[in-house]
Design a protein around this motif. Structure first.
Motif, mmCIF file in Angstrom:
data_model
loop_
_atom_site.group_PDB
_atom_site.id
_atom_site.type_symbol
_atom_site.label_atom_id
_atom_site.label_comp_id
_atom_site.label_asym_id
_atom_site.label_seq_id
_atom_site.Cartn_x
_atom_site.Cartn_y
_atom_site.Cartn_z
ATOM 1 N N LEU A 11 53.705 48.791 37.674
ATOM 2 C CA LEU A 11 52.645 47.987 37.041
ATOM 3 C C LEU A 11 51.980 47.054 38.053
ATOM 4 O O LEU A 11 50.751 46.946 38.093
ATOM 5 N N LYS A 12 52.793 46.395 38.861
ATOM 6 C CA LYS A 12 52.253 45.426 39.819
ATOM 7 C C LYS A 12 51.498 46.091 40.978
ATOM 8 O O LYS A 12 50.482 45.564 41.430
ATOM 9 N N GLU A 13 52.012 47.216 41.447
ATOM 10 C CA GLU A 13 51.421 47.834 42.633
ATOM 11 C C GLU A 13 50.363 48.885 42.326
ATOM 12 O O GLU A 13 49.514 49.155 43.172
ATOM 13 N N ARG A 14 50.418 49.488 41.154
ATOM 14 C CA ARG A 14 49.496 50.576 40.859
ATOM 15 C C ARG A 14 48.602 50.304 39.652
ATOM 16 O O ARG A 14 47.391 50.402 39.739
ATOM 17 N N VAL A 15 49.219 50.041 38.505
ATOM 18 C CA VAL A 15 48.457 49.984 37.252
ATOM 19 C C VAL A 15 47.510 48.794 37.209
ATOM 20 O O VAL A 15 46.301 48.960 37.004
ATOM 21 N N MET A 16 48.027 47.594 37.385
ATOM 22 C CA MET A 16 47.165 46.412 37.289
ATOM 23 C C MET A 16 46.090 46.402 38.378
ATOM 24 O O MET A 16 44.920 46.176 38.068
ATOM 25 N N PRO A 17 46.427 46.671 39.643
ATOM 26 C CA PRO A 17 45.367 46.711 40.654
ATOM 27 C C PRO A 17 44.304 47.780 40.355
ATOM 28 O O PRO A 17 43.108 47.541 40.577
ATOM 29 N N ALA A 18 44.713 48.923 39.838
ATOM 30 C CA ALA A 18 43.742 49.976 39.514
ATOM 31 C C ALA A 18 42.836 49.545 38.363
ATOM 32 O O ALA A 18 41.619 49.812 38.385
ATOM 33 N N ALA A 19 43.404 48.876 37.365
ATOM 34 C CA ALA A 19 42.584 48.400 36.246
ATOM 35 C C ALA A 19 41.574 47.364 36.725
ATOM 36 O O ALA A 19 40.391 47.417 36.368
ATOM 37 N N VAL A 20 42.031 46.429 37.539
ATOM 38 C CA VAL A 20 41.122 45.402 38.067
ATOM 39 C C VAL A 20 40.019 46.049 38.901
ATOM 40 O O VAL A 20 38.834 45.731 38.742
ATOM 41 N N LYS A 21 40.381 46.976 39.763
ATOM 42 C CA LYS A 21 39.395 47.657 40.609
ATOM 43 C C LYS A 21 38.342 48.369 39.754
ATOM 44 O O LYS A 21 37.143 48.292 40.030
ATOM 45 N N ALA A 22 38.799 49.046 38.702
ATOM 46 C CA ALA A 22 37.863 49.779 37.838
ATOM 47 C C ALA A 22 36.886 48.821 37.155
ATOM 48 O O ALA A 22 35.684 49.086 37.090
ATOM 49 N N PHE A 23 37.384 47.698 36.665
ATOM 50 C CA PHE A 23 36.498 46.761 35.976
ATOM 51 C C PHE A 23 35.603 45.998 36.946
ATOM 52 O O PHE A 23 34.478 45.634 36.597
ATOM 53 N N LEU A 24 36.066 45.760 38.161
ATOM 54 C CA LEU A 24 35.218 45.088 39.151
ATOM 55 C C LEU A 24 34.037 45.969 39.553
ATOM 56 O O LEU A 24 33.022 45.463 40.033
ATOM 57 N N ALA A 25 34.146 47.265 39.338
ATOM 58 C CA ALA A 25 33.045 48.175 39.650
ATOM 59 C C ALA A 25 31.903 48.063 38.644
ATOM 60 O O ALA A 25 30.795 48.529 38.903
ATOM 61 N N LEU A 26 32.157 47.427 37.520
ATOM 62 C CA LEU A 26 31.115 47.239 36.506
ATOM 63 C C LEU A 26 30.196 46.087 36.899
ATOM 64 O O LEU A 26 30.608 45.184 37.632
ATOM 65 N N PRO A 27 28.988 46.078 36.381
ATOM 66 C CA PRO A 27 28.129 44.907 36.590
ATOM 67 C C PRO A 27 28.842 43.664 36.041
ATOM 68 O O PRO A 27 29.566 43.741 35.039
#
Length: 158
Positions: A11-27
């Motif tokens: 969760l700490k190394e893969r899931v949460m960082p991936a979720a944050v990265k995906a949402f940061l790609a949005l306007p």
């Protein structure tokens, strides 16, 4: 086997960082202020202090993340439990026929590949199935009871 330590690390190394990265790609105007991840009460998910540690970590991210536990005995209200995991598991099992090894990176890649190949139609059918189940729950007699019929279709329908 997935245990509490591996679950926390993942969760700490893969899931949460991936979720944050995906949402940061949005306007910026479309980004959430908080990402909420839901998990069930499996033993690996509820190890003493695990949820608190994960939530403390999630609070430090650029878009904060929090982990919440789904209500007990509520799989019929969770899209992952009633449709997605079952369908995904079947697809991954077919891909891995004969491969009994447990390689977390390979398993993750197999799951990613299976999801990437899902058609929008398949995903839409899963959401429709969840809607059908929720309609049954709303129409339960007596209201608020678990007496709503099973609503479960043949596995091939999802």
């Amino acid at each position: 086997t997935m245990d509490g330590d591996l679950y926390e690390k993942y969760l700490k190394e893969r899931v949460m960082p991936a979720a944050v990265k995906a949402f940061l790609a949005l306007p910026a105007a479309r980004r959430p202020k908080l990402i909420t991840l839901q998990h069930d009460g499996a033993g690996a998910h509820t190890k003493t202090g695990l949820e608190d540690r994960i939530n403390a970590f999630g609070a430090t991210l650029e878009i904060p993340c929090r982990l919440v536990r789904q209500p007990a005995r509520s799989p019929d209200t969770n899209i992952n439990d009633i449709a997605f995991f079952r369908a995904l598991g079947g697809t991954v099992r077919k891909q891995r026929r004969g491969d009994r090894s447990f390689d977390l990176e390979k398993l993750c890649q197999d799951v990613y590949d299976a999801f990437a190949n899902y058609s929008p139609h398949t995903l839409e059918r899963m959401w429709q199935y969840k809607t059908d189940v929720l309609d049954l729950i709303i129409g339960a007699t007596p209201p608020g009871s678990n007496l709503y019929g099973n609503g479960h279709r043949d596995a091939r329908a999802v």
